[in-house]
Design an enzyme around this catalytic site. Sequence first.
Site, PDB file in Angstrom:
ATOM      1  N   ILE A  35      -1.036   6.893   4.119  1.00 27.55           N
ATOM      2  CA  ILE A  35       0.040   6.745   5.117  1.00 27.55           C
ATOM      3  C   ILE A  35       1.235   6.005   4.520  1.00 27.55           C
ATOM      4  CG2 ILE A  35      -0.927   4.630   6.158  1.00 27.55           C
ATOM      5  CD1 ILE A  35       0.887   7.435   8.106  1.00 27.55           C
ATOM      6  N   GLY A  36       0.958   5.147   3.506  1.00 25.43           N
ATOM      7  CA  GLY A  36       2.028   4.350   2.895  1.00 25.43           C
ATOM      8  C   GLY A  36       3.168   5.184   2.358  1.00 25.43           C
ATOM      9  N   ARG A  57       1.709  -2.234  -8.166  1.00 26.85           N
ATOM     10  CA  ARG A  57       1.180  -2.898  -9.355  1.00 26.85           C
ATOM     11  C   ARG A  57       1.721  -2.164 -10.576  1.00 26.85           C
ATOM     12  NH1 ARG A  57      -4.407  -2.778  -6.567  1.00 26.85           N
ATOM     13  NH2 ARG A  57      -4.313  -0.705  -7.434  1.00 26.85           N
ATOM     14  N   GLY A 105       0.846  -1.205   0.000  1.00 27.48           N
ATOM     15  CA  GLY A 105       0.000   0.000   0.000  1.00 27.48           C
ATOM     16  C   GLY A 105       0.871   1.240   0.000  1.00 27.48           C
ATOM     17  N   LYS A 147     -10.395  -5.297  12.317  1.00 26.41           N
ATOM     18  CA  LYS A 147      -8.995  -5.106  12.736  1.00 26.41           C
ATOM     19  C   LYS A 147      -8.670  -5.951  13.966  1.00 26.41           C
ATOM     20  CE  LYS A 147      -7.832  -0.516  10.932  1.00 26.41           C
ATOM     21  NZ  LYS A 147      -7.233   0.789  11.248  1.00 26.41           N
ATOM     22  N   ARG A 153      -5.963  -8.984  14.385  1.00 28.29           N
ATOM     23  CA  ARG A 153      -4.924  -9.067  15.431  1.00 28.29           C
ATOM     24  C   ARG A 153      -4.840 -10.496  15.985  1.00 28.29           C
ATOM     25  NH1 ARG A 153      -5.096  -3.875  19.592  1.00 28.29           N
ATOM     26  NH2 ARG A 153      -4.419  -2.263  18.104  1.00 28.29           N
ATOM     27  N   LYS A 185      -0.225   9.178  -9.853  1.00 26.09           N
ATOM     28  CA  LYS A 185       0.774   8.691  -8.880  1.00 26.09           C
ATOM     29  C   LYS A 185       2.204   9.092  -9.261  1.00 26.09           C
ATOM     30  CE  LYS A 185      -2.056   6.122  -6.254  1.00 26.09           C
ATOM     31  NZ  LYS A 185      -2.279   6.359  -4.824  1.00 26.09           N
ATOM     32  N   THR A 203       1.760   3.636  -2.031  1.00 33.55           N
ATOM     33  CA  THR A 203       1.458   4.964  -2.586  1.00 33.55           C
ATOM     34  C   THR A 203       0.214   5.583  -1.953  1.00 33.55           C
ATOM     35  OG1 THR A 203       0.177   4.036  -4.430  1.00 33.55           O
ATOM     36  CG2 THR A 203       2.534   4.396  -4.803  1.00 33.55           C
TER      37      THR A 203
END
Length: 309
Positions: free
Chosen positions: A17-18, A37, A12, A134, A138, A46, A14
Amino acid sequence: MAETKSKILIVGSTGFIGKHLVEASAKAGHPTFALVREPTLSNPAKSKIIQSFKALGVNFVLGDLYDHDSLVKAIKQVDVVISTVDHSQLADQRKIITAIKEAGNVKRFFPSEFGNDVDRAHAVEPAKTTYAVKADFRREVEASGIPYTYIVGNFFSGYFLPTLNQPGATAPPRDKIVVLGDGNTKAIFNKEQDVSTYTIKAVDDPRTLNKILYIMPPGNTVSFNEIVSLWEKKIGKTLEKIHVPEEQLLKKIQEAVEPIKSLLCYGYSVFVKGDHTNFEVEPTFGVEATELYPDVKYTSVDEYLNQFV
């Protein structure tokens, strides 16, 4: 002799937060690998991010979360995997677990978290479902035996402070402001670049192994009323406060449509229920970033607001 820094793969890379994690990793001297990709490399939207990665010496690895062989091949080149996939792909991170197990070389996995502590949240729908996904993931990570760190960055400054959490606004208000609850509950806001810096510092730190890293800077732990007060001082004006009590807020959430519905949900969790600050971080499950890394100069809420004056 200086220790060799771990090789890091960002899934992830781009995204919101990536891209900051890629930059923080490269600038900290880690060999940094961005899973991309093929269409992303030629996507005009991008191109600026791709060019900045190239300038930082980032290694591009062609692959896809949904292409198992490409994922395994990418993971075999690194020591650490950081996932930053978005909400729609959270459950699909199982594919990363499968690939990590097959690759057999990963020293640490950081699942896509970066927000509230999902094990200690009081949420209503639709946030409740996102948190549950999430939290379930975990448990899957823990059961897999893969070494992990969960990053709790609380609120991203870039999401909430440019509008002071006002639904539908495009700038901080200058006449009246909606306050969820009584406005006295402490919340935590962190600039995305700072969350990324702390995350990368945790990568090779044994103190963060199989723990939650909470990013709770004292200068960013503020009530909504304190934020309003800071803003009023900056613009030299007193705002009219419109308080929304808990029951009224719950009704508004039911009636609202996206994206306002989610914004109100997170507001309920944090500003009413106090989910950023209503528990103690115990050494059995967590550590706090500013205590581990006091050398990091983070951007305070006060400083962050200056750009909008």
